[in-house]
Design an enzyme around this catalytic site. Structure first.
Site, PDB file in Angstrom:
ATOM      1  N   CYS A 260      -5.609   0.517  12.478  1.00 39.03           N
ATOM      2  CA  CYS A 260      -6.881   0.124  11.870  1.00 39.03           C
ATOM      3  C   CYS A 260      -7.861  -0.430  12.902  1.00 39.03           C
ATOM      4  O   CYS A 260      -8.954  -0.855  12.562  1.00 39.03           O
ATOM      5  CB  CYS A 260      -6.659  -0.898  10.755  1.00 39.03           C
ATOM      6  SG  CYS A 260      -5.712  -2.336  11.245  1.00 39.03           S
TER       7      CYS A 260
ATOM      8  N   SER B 213       0.844  -1.193   0.000  1.00 39.39           N
ATOM      9  CA  SER B 213       0.000   0.000   0.000  1.00 39.39           C
ATOM     10  C   SER B 213       0.881   1.246   0.000  1.00 39.39           C
ATOM     11  O   SER B 213       1.814   1.355   0.801  1.00 39.39           O
ATOM     12  CB  SER B 213      -0.907  -0.003   1.236  1.00 39.39           C
ATOM     13  OG  SER B 213      -1.829   1.061   1.194  1.00 39.39           O
TER      14      SER B 213
END
Length: 249
Positions: free
Chosen positions: A197, A75
């Site tokens: 997260c 990412s």
């Protein structure tokens, strides 16, 4: 405290297994897994080996051929690229995911976000070119932080083993990670108590429990992330602030 995957722990791989997926490096404690060995075991059974390398790409050298990786995902925002874009490396190709257009070599139809793709490529190239210098700097900053905490006499442990540069998980005895997080936030110092997260969860992280951190320390776990733009002065401020807070608690 540490926890590495090893041969006994992946004994569940059988001749019927088709895919094995392992995180290259843990996002909470920074432990880098023995990917080459795990990929070799997986390949012995004829399964495909995938690694989630989001935390590692752009920060440590990764040779997919030497390591035997079949699939690797990354990412861009983790290596200073734009958010919302990433890539999947595939050794042997994959079936198309979305039918319709011929974009992305026919594997995924739809208009590409060219600006984000270019931004990701430039960021990755820059990080790879500067990796050695950045790693030396970040490890130096880590040592300043840990040395300062050690001199203070605070009772703490560092979690993980063979950690990613800049990923520092610390567990302080008889402390509250949430208290540290909020008190440091008032000083404009941003840390976390676990995974970004899962920031709404105030319970002890499943990762911290899995590696067996004693209860005395587990509640006082925080994660500090250092990067190439941090300075020695900032790191000393972080350490001094933690010491001041815990000595007054």
């Amino acid at each position: 405290m540490e926890r590495l995957l090893n041969r006994p722990r992946i004994a569940v791989v059988t001749c019927e297994s088709t895919l094995v997926s392992v995180m290259f490096a843990n996002n909470e404690i920074g432990t880098i897994q023995p990917i080459e060995e795990l990929a070799h075991i997986t390949n012995e059974y004829g399964a495909v080996f995938h690694t989630d390398a989001v935390q590692a790409v752009g920060h440590i050298p990764i040779d997919v051929n030497r390591l035997g990786i079949s699939l690797l995902s990354a990412s861009a925002h983790k290596f200073n690229g734009p958010k919302g874009i990433g890539f999947l490396y595939s050794r042997g190709g994959i079936a198309n995911l979305i039918d319709g257009g011929s974009q992305e070599m026919g594997m995924r139809a739809g208009t590409e976000n060219v600006a984000a793709i270019v931004g990701m490529a430039v960021a990755l190239k820059k990080n790879c070119e500067e990796m050695e210098v950045n790693t030396r700097k970040i490890k130096h900053l880590e040592q300043i932080l840990l040395d300062t905490l050690d001199v203070s006499g605070l009772d703490y442990i560092r979690n993980g083993v063979n950690q990613l540069p800049g990923n520092i998980s610390l567990s302080f005895a008889d402390a509250e990670g949430e208290m540290l997080l909020h008190r440091l936030d008032l000083k404009k110092i941003c840390i976390s108590t676990g995974s970004a997260c899962d920031s709404v969860n105030t319970q002890i992280s499943h990762v911290i429990r899995a590696i067996g951190v004693p209860e005395k320390y587990a509640n006082g776990t925080i994660r500090i992330s250092l990067g190439k733009e941090n300075t020695e002065a900032e790191v000393r401020t972080i350490a001094d602030s933690i010491i001041a807070i815990l000595e007054r608690k």
